[in-house]
Scaffold this motif. Structure first.
Motif, short mmCIF file in Angstrom:
data_model
loop_
_atom_site.label_atom_id
_atom_site.label_comp_id
_atom_site.label_asym_id
_atom_site.label_seq_id
_atom_site.Cartn_x
_atom_site.Cartn_y
_atom_site.Cartn_z
N HIS A 72 40.05 36.21 21.23
CA HIS A 72 41.05 36.58 21.83
C HIS A 72 40.56 37.97 22.56
CE1 HIS A 72 45.31 38.46 21.64
NE2 HIS A 72 44.74 38.38 22.90
N MET A 73 40.25 37.87 23.85
CA MET A 73 39.70 39.09 24.41
C MET A 73 39.97 38.88 25.96
SD MET A 73 35.52 38.05 24.32
CE MET A 73 35.85 37.84 22.69
N HIS A 74 39.91 40.18 26.57
CA HIS A 74 40.41 40.49 28.08
C HIS A 74 39.26 40.92 28.92
CE1 HIS A 74 44.68 39.25 26.67
NE2 HIS A 74 44.14 39.88 25.73
N THR A 75 39.35 40.58 30.14
CA THR A 75 38.64 41.23 31.36
C THR A 75 39.36 42.00 32.24
OG1 THR A 75 38.63 39.32 32.92
CG2 THR A 75 37.13 39.14 30.83
N ILE A 76 38.85 42.50 33.15
CA ILE A 76 39.31 42.98 34.45
C ILE A 76 40.36 42.20 35.07
CG2 ILE A 76 37.78 44.95 34.67
CD1 ILE A 76 36.63 43.41 36.98
N ASN A 77 40.34 40.88 34.83
CA ASN A 77 41.16 39.85 35.64
C ASN A 77 42.68 40.02 34.98
OD1 ASN A 77 38.99 38.89 37.30
ND2 ASN A 77 38.64 37.40 35.77
N SER A 78 42.90 40.75 33.82
CA SER A 78 43.98 40.97 33.52
C SER A 78 44.15 42.66 33.27
CB SER A 78 44.33 40.16 32.41
OG SER A 78 43.76 40.48 31.24
N ASP A 79 43.97 43.00 31.90
CA ASP A 79 43.97 44.30 31.77
C ASP A 79 42.91 44.89 30.78
OD1 ASP A 79 44.93 42.77 29.51
OD2 ASP A 79 46.54 44.26 29.02
N GLY A 80 41.82 44.34 31.17
CA GLY A 80 40.63 44.71 30.38
C GLY A 80 39.93 45.70 31.11
N SER A 81 38.73 46.13 30.38
CA SER A 81 37.87 47.22 31.26
C SER A 81 36.60 46.56 31.72
CB SER A 81 37.63 48.27 30.42
OG SER A 81 36.72 47.85 29.12
N LEU A 82 36.30 45.44 31.38
CA LEU A 82 34.85 44.87 31.49
C LEU A 82 35.19 43.41 32.35
CD1 LEU A 82 33.11 44.80 27.96
CD2 LEU A 82 32.95 46.78 29.83
N ASN B 178 43.24 32.16 34.41
CA ASN B 178 42.14 31.39 33.96
C ASN B 178 40.97 32.05 34.54
OD1 ASN B 178 43.46 29.16 32.91
ND2 ASN B 178 44.12 28.70 34.80
N SER B 179 40.28 33.14 33.82
CA SER B 179 39.08 33.73 33.92
C SER B 179 37.72 32.69 34.10
CB SER B 179 38.96 35.06 33.32
OG SER B 179 39.66 36.04 33.50
N VAL B 180 37.91 31.87 32.86
CA VAL B 180 36.91 30.94 32.85
C VAL B 180 37.80 29.35 33.35
CG1 VAL B 180 35.59 29.42 31.15
CG2 VAL B 180 36.05 32.15 30.94
N GLU B 181 37.03 28.91 34.35
CA GLU B 181 37.78 27.49 34.93
C GLU B 181 37.25 26.28 33.91
OE1 GLU B 181 40.01 27.01 37.61
OE2 GLU B 181 40.21 29.05 37.48
N LYS B 182 36.21 26.25 33.51
CA LYS B 182 35.61 25.31 32.24
C LYS B 182 34.72 25.96 31.72
CE LYS B 182 33.78 20.79 32.47
NZ LYS B 182 33.11 19.77 33.34
N SER B 183 34.85 25.57 30.25
CA SER B 183 33.96 25.88 29.18
C SER B 183 32.36 25.99 29.48
CB SER B 183 34.06 25.48 27.75
OG SER B 183 35.38 25.78 27.45
N TYR B 184 31.63 26.91 29.38
CA TYR B 184 30.11 26.63 29.71
C TYR B 184 29.01 27.47 28.75
CZ TYR B 184 30.72 31.68 31.40
OH TYR B 184 30.99 32.88 31.60
N PHE B 185 27.90 27.36 28.91
CA PHE B 185 26.99 28.05 28.01
C PHE B 185 26.31 29.25 29.20
CE2 PHE B 185 27.29 24.85 25.03
CZ PHE B 185 26.82 25.34 23.78
#
Length: 330
Positions: free
Chosen positions: A15-25, A50-57
């Motif tokens: 459970h984590m967030h990026t700048i694509n919603s309300d995160g700082s990174l 959807n910050s990640v369109e499909k799971s990846y490495f």
């Protein structure tokens, strides 16, 4: 003869967030931060995006597709498949949530309700109607609302409902010296490090939640059976519990349903602690490590909780350092 499956332990934050919603990174910055934390997998769950369109490495880091479906009536993580609707979503009623989450499950997603008894943003729909795969019983650094979530989860286990417990940091940013990423860490016992195997293991309750990637860990076994497995009562002897990095003053407790069948409080730091105990009843066996705050810290905690949770927690509870999902006993 039952096939013995070869599984490995993988550390992750669900459970984590990026700048694509309300995160700082940015997504890239968050991936690098998780690598530095020593994680094996991460699930990015931006709000209604959807910050990640499909799971990846990314190198050795498994980045799993996710989204936190977020409305005034509650927050729900959708992992592994995209929500089959484009935002903005209507999330004004229980029916709105059911429509989105049912379609997501039909698309193959794993569904986890987040912090359902959080004071500031609880799940206000009827929990029993959704058939969640998982429940986030431990959200961010430990606080009293998590204990409410843990207690509800245990009540579901006592009713025979096999809903899996997970934890997530709900990371948005660091707060001064408080680094909350991977606090807690969900340590998953999976067949391999793939999206399919990690999510399957979480749905099956093959996870331990611990305070951080390098904190106290609990291993629970009964013969060849491990967490998420089922044993017969007549063979439910010698549940073996191994705790690593047991802190002085921390208490290991083993439960058979709602009964304590073993407890021990460490008098000194112990690198590896082991015990063995028998089940007495059908149902389940689980284990947890708890700790008490010292009096000066209790006062600071109560002040912080009153400001951030807008509530008086009353008596400060024992908090969890690590907890297992159960082994089931038929």
């Amino acid at each position: 003869m039952e096939r013995i499956v070869d599984r490995q332990w993988y550390k992750g934050d669900t459970h984590m967030h990026t700048i694509n919603s309300d995160g700082s990174l940015t997504k890239g910055q968050l991936v690098e931060y998780c690598k530095k934390k020593g994680l094996d997998f991460m699930i990015i769950t931006d709000h209604n995006f959807n910050s990640v369109e499909k799971s990846y490495f990314d190198g050795d880091m498994l980045v799993i597709q996710g989204q936190e479906v977020t409305g005034e009536l509650g927050h729900v993580n959708v992992w592994g498949e995209k929500v089959p609707f484009e935002p903005p979503y209507a999330l004004d009623s229980e029916e709105d949530y059911l429509k989105i989450l049912t379609a997501s499950r039909e698309a193959g997603a794993t569904i986890s309700v987040n912090h359902p008894f959080d004071t500031n943003c609880p799940f206000l729909n009827e929990l029993d109607k959704f058939g969640f795969d998982c429940v986030e019983v431990w959200n961010t650094v430990q606080h009293s609302d998590n204990m409410k979530c843990r207690d509800w989860w245990v009540s579901q286990l006592l009713e025979g409902k096999k809903i899996a417990a997970v934890g997530g940091s709900d990371f948005h940013r660091d707060y001064f010296k408080l680094k909350i990423l991977a606090m807690p860490t969900t340590v998953v016992h999976a067949e391999d490090k793939s999206e399919e195997a990690i999510l399957k293991a979480m749905r099956e309750g093959r996870s331990v939640i611990t305070n951080s990637p390098d904190s106290t860990m609990i291993y629970l076994k009964c013969g060849t059976a491990e967490i998420g497995d089922t044993v017969k009562l007549e063979s439910a002897q010698k549940f073996e519990v191994t705790v690593t990095d047991l802190k002085a003053g921390n208490t290991i407790t083993v439960y058979n349903n709602d009964k304590i069948i073993y407890t021990y409080t460490a008098k000194k730091p112990t690198k590896t602690f082991m015990c063995s105990v028998d089940a007495q009843e059908k149902g389940f066996v689980r284990a947890e490590v708890t700790y008490k705050l010292m009096s000066p810290i209790k006062k600071v905690y109560k002040l912080v909780e009153s400001q951030f949770l807008n509530s008086d927690s009353g008596e400060v509870p024992e908090f969890i350092r690590a907890m297992t999902n159960p082994i089931w006993v038929d």
